[in-house]
Design an enzyme around this catalytic site. Structure first.
Site, PDB file in Angstrom:
ATOM      1  N   ASN A  46      65.976  29.622   8.130  1.00  0.00           N
ATOM      2  CA  ASN A  46      64.974  30.671   7.897  1.00  0.00           C
ATOM      3  C   ASN A  46      63.828  30.640   8.901  1.00  0.00           C
ATOM      4  O   ASN A  46      62.850  31.381   8.762  1.00  0.00           O
ATOM      5  CB  ASN A  46      64.413  30.553   6.481  1.00  0.00           C
ATOM      6  CG  ASN A  46      63.588  29.286   6.279  1.00  0.00           C
ATOM      7  OD1 ASN A  46      63.612  28.382   7.119  1.00  0.00           O
ATOM      8  ND2 ASN A  46      62.876  29.212   5.170  1.00  0.00           N
ATOM      9  N   GLY A  47      63.919  29.766   9.926  1.00  0.00           N
ATOM     10  CA  GLY A  47      62.906  29.716  10.972  1.00  0.00           C
ATOM     11  C   GLY A  47      61.871  28.621  10.803  1.00  0.00           C
ATOM     12  O   GLY A  47      61.081  28.369  11.722  1.00  0.00           O
ATOM     13  N   ARG A 105      42.308  34.201  25.253  1.00  0.00           N
ATOM     14  CA  ARG A 105      41.622  35.428  25.690  1.00  0.00           C
ATOM     15  C   ARG A 105      40.878  36.117  24.554  1.00  0.00           C
ATOM     16  O   ARG A 105      39.986  36.930  24.792  1.00  0.00           O
ATOM     17  CB  ARG A 105      42.638  36.402  26.308  1.00  0.00           C
ATOM     18  CG  ARG A 105      43.112  35.996  27.682  1.00  0.00           C
ATOM     19  CD  ARG A 105      44.188  36.927  28.209  1.00  0.00           C
ATOM     20  NE  ARG A 105      45.481  36.705  27.554  1.00  0.00           N
ATOM     21  CZ  ARG A 105      46.583  37.387  27.846  1.00  0.00           C
ATOM     22  NH1 ARG A 105      46.546  38.339  28.773  1.00  0.00           N
ATOM     23  NH2 ARG A 105      47.722  37.123  27.228  1.00  0.00           N
ATOM     24  N   LYS A 203      36.281  46.578  38.202  1.00  0.00           N
ATOM     25  CA  LYS A 203      37.330  47.221  37.420  1.00  0.00           C
ATOM     26  C   LYS A 203      36.785  47.650  36.070  1.00  0.00           C
ATOM     27  O   LYS A 203      35.768  47.139  35.591  1.00  0.00           O
ATOM     28  CB  LYS A 203      38.531  46.292  37.235  1.00  0.00           C
ATOM     29  CG  LYS A 203      38.340  45.186  36.225  1.00  0.00           C
ATOM     30  CD  LYS A 203      39.617  44.393  35.991  1.00  0.00           C
ATOM     31  CE  LYS A 203      39.406  43.343  34.909  1.00  0.00           C
ATOM     32  NZ  LYS A 203      40.600  42.514  34.687  1.00  0.00           N
ATOM     33  N   ARG A 205      38.101  48.443  31.964  1.00  0.00           N
ATOM     34  CA  ARG A 205      39.178  48.122  31.031  1.00  0.00           C
ATOM     35  C   ARG A 205      38.991  48.911  29.743  1.00  0.00           C
ATOM     36  O   ARG A 205      37.887  48.979  29.204  1.00  0.00           O
ATOM     37  CB  ARG A 205      39.186  46.614  30.737  1.00  0.00           C
ATOM     38  CG  ARG A 205      40.325  46.173  29.820  1.00  0.00           C
ATOM     39  CD  ARG A 205      40.239  44.697  29.507  1.00  0.00           C
ATOM     40  NE  ARG A 205      40.483  43.858  30.646  1.00  0.00           N
ATOM     41  CZ  ARG A 205      41.689  43.509  31.084  1.00  0.00           C
ATOM     42  NH1 ARG A 205      42.759  43.954  30.462  1.00  0.00           N
ATOM     43  NH2 ARG A 205      41.828  42.733  32.133  1.00  0.00           N
ATOM     44  N   ASP A 235      49.414  37.743  33.338  1.00  0.00           N
ATOM     45  CA  ASP A 235      50.277  38.122  32.224  1.00  0.00           C
ATOM     46  C   ASP A 235      51.240  39.217  32.689  1.00  0.00           C
ATOM     47  O   ASP A 235      52.345  38.945  33.143  1.00  0.00           O
ATOM     48  CB  ASP A 235      49.428  38.571  31.041  1.00  0.00           C
ATOM     49  CG  ASP A 235      50.234  38.748  29.761  1.00  0.00           C
ATOM     50  OD1 ASP A 235      51.481  38.628  29.813  1.00  0.00           O
ATOM     51  OD2 ASP A 235      49.634  38.997  28.702  1.00  0.00           O
ATOM     52  N   GLY A 238      49.112  43.508  35.962  1.00  0.00           N
ATOM     53  CA  GLY A 238      48.491  44.798  36.256  1.00  0.00           C
ATOM     54  C   GLY A 238      47.180  44.648  37.002  1.00  0.00           C
ATOM     55  O   GLY A 238      46.930  45.351  37.992  1.00  0.00           O
TER      56      GLY A 238
END
EC number: 2.7.6.1
Length: 337
Positions: A46-47, A105, A203, A205, A235, A238
């Protein structure tokens, strides 16, 4: 070799690892001159997970190495279970070694009704029984304050700087931060590279859209320069890909990307391949499988730094001094992962 490193009277060091990044654990053990303590670990149907140590850990200083890599939640849960098992087996001290700390983060609230998940991870480690936490390049250094105990915040900069220094003309380097938030780190890079010029990419966001940022322009002089673009984590790539495009538009001669954590999710590999960087340099705080590697990628081993910090903690030495006296190439040439 033995799984126990004997220290001062009545002090023994033991290294154990989860299943997230066994290669790094083996490299750290080799640097320490010991074996990893054998652990029985498996998943139920079941994990759920099961962990048991095959030897006594009573009275030992145990370091539990687990990078919070994909699947992140499973990696964190396994480390918590390992720590709990050690606490119940009477380990003298337990240090959670998280080369990359999951949820790092999410260290503050951008909007109402959001969690501070980084704080939650620190609380979970403390509740499980960790006396100390060791990590590499937290997204924000002040996150250390989330843990009411010692936090060894290691920086991969000495490893990365050493490598970059040998491959670029120091008289023509400019260090670039991909955003204003990383400018302090870029300043430290510039200082270690002989006081070279500094720039950053402005930049914006959209905080309602994950992994989405728009690079606007370069603040600083980069025309004709060999730019070193530095970040803590890549990650989806981008931000880095956009920053590379802005630097090329501003007339940069070449771009070398250097980052600590190579998560490389989704389109990251294709973006980095096509971003125009001459080389992408990462460390192996998280595993980077063969299918995510390409000719322009260099992966440096973080094991010597982790092993040095573990030794310093075990022997009651100074971890901070590592970053002031870290030997060029660590006295043994670069270790590639």
């Amino acid at each position: 070799m033995s799984a126990i490193l004997e220290g001062k009277p009545d002090k023994n060091l033991i290294l154990v690892t989860g299943r997230a990044h066994p290669r790094l654990a083996t490299d750290v053990a080799d640097q320490l001159g010991i074996d990893i303590l054998e652990t029985t670990s498996y998943d139920f149907a079941n994990g759920e997970m099961y962990v048991r140590y095959t030897e006594s850990v009573r009275g030992a200083d145990v370091f539990v190495l687990q990078s919070h890599t994909t699947p992140v939640n499973k990696s964190i849960m396994e480390q918590l279970i390992m720590i709990d098992a050690l606490k119940r087996a009477s380990a003298r001290s337990i240090t959670a070694v998280c080369p990359m700390l999951g949820y790092s983060r999410q260290d503050k609230k951008h909007l109402g009704r959001e969690p501070i998940s980084c704080r939650l991870v620190f609380d979970l480690l403390a509740t499980a029984g960790a006396d100390r936490i060791m990590s590499v390049d937290l997204h924000a250094a002040q996150s250390q304050g989330f843990f009411d105990g010692p936090v060894d915040h290691l920086i991969a900069m000495p490893v990365l700087v050493d490598y970059v220094r040998d491959r670029l003309d120091l008289s023509n380097i400019a260090v670039v931060s991909p955003d204003a938030g990383r400018i302090k780190v870029a300043e430290q890079w510039a200082q270690r590279l002989g006081g070279c010029p500094l720039a950053f990419v402005h930049k914006t966001r959209d905080i309602t859209r994950p992994n989405h940022a728009v690079a606007n322009r370069v603040v600083g002089e980069v025309k004709g320069k060999d730019c070193v673009l530095v970040d803590d984590l890549i990650d989806t790539a981008g931000t880095i890909a956009s920053a590379c495009q802005v630097l090329k538009d501003a007339g940069a001669k070449s771009i070398t990307v250097a980052a600590t954590h190579g998560v490389l999710s989704g389109p990251a590999v294709e973006r980095l391949k096509n971003c125009g960087a001459r080389e992408v340099v990462l460390t192996d705080t998280v595993p980077i499988p063969v299918e995510k590697r390409w000719e322009g990628l260099t992966v440096l081993s973080i094991a010597p730094l982790l092993a040095s910090a573990i030794k310093a903690v075990f022997s009651d030495g100074s971890v901070a001094e590592l970053f002031d006296t870290y030997p060029t190439h660590h006295g043994q040439g670069f270790l590639f992962a």
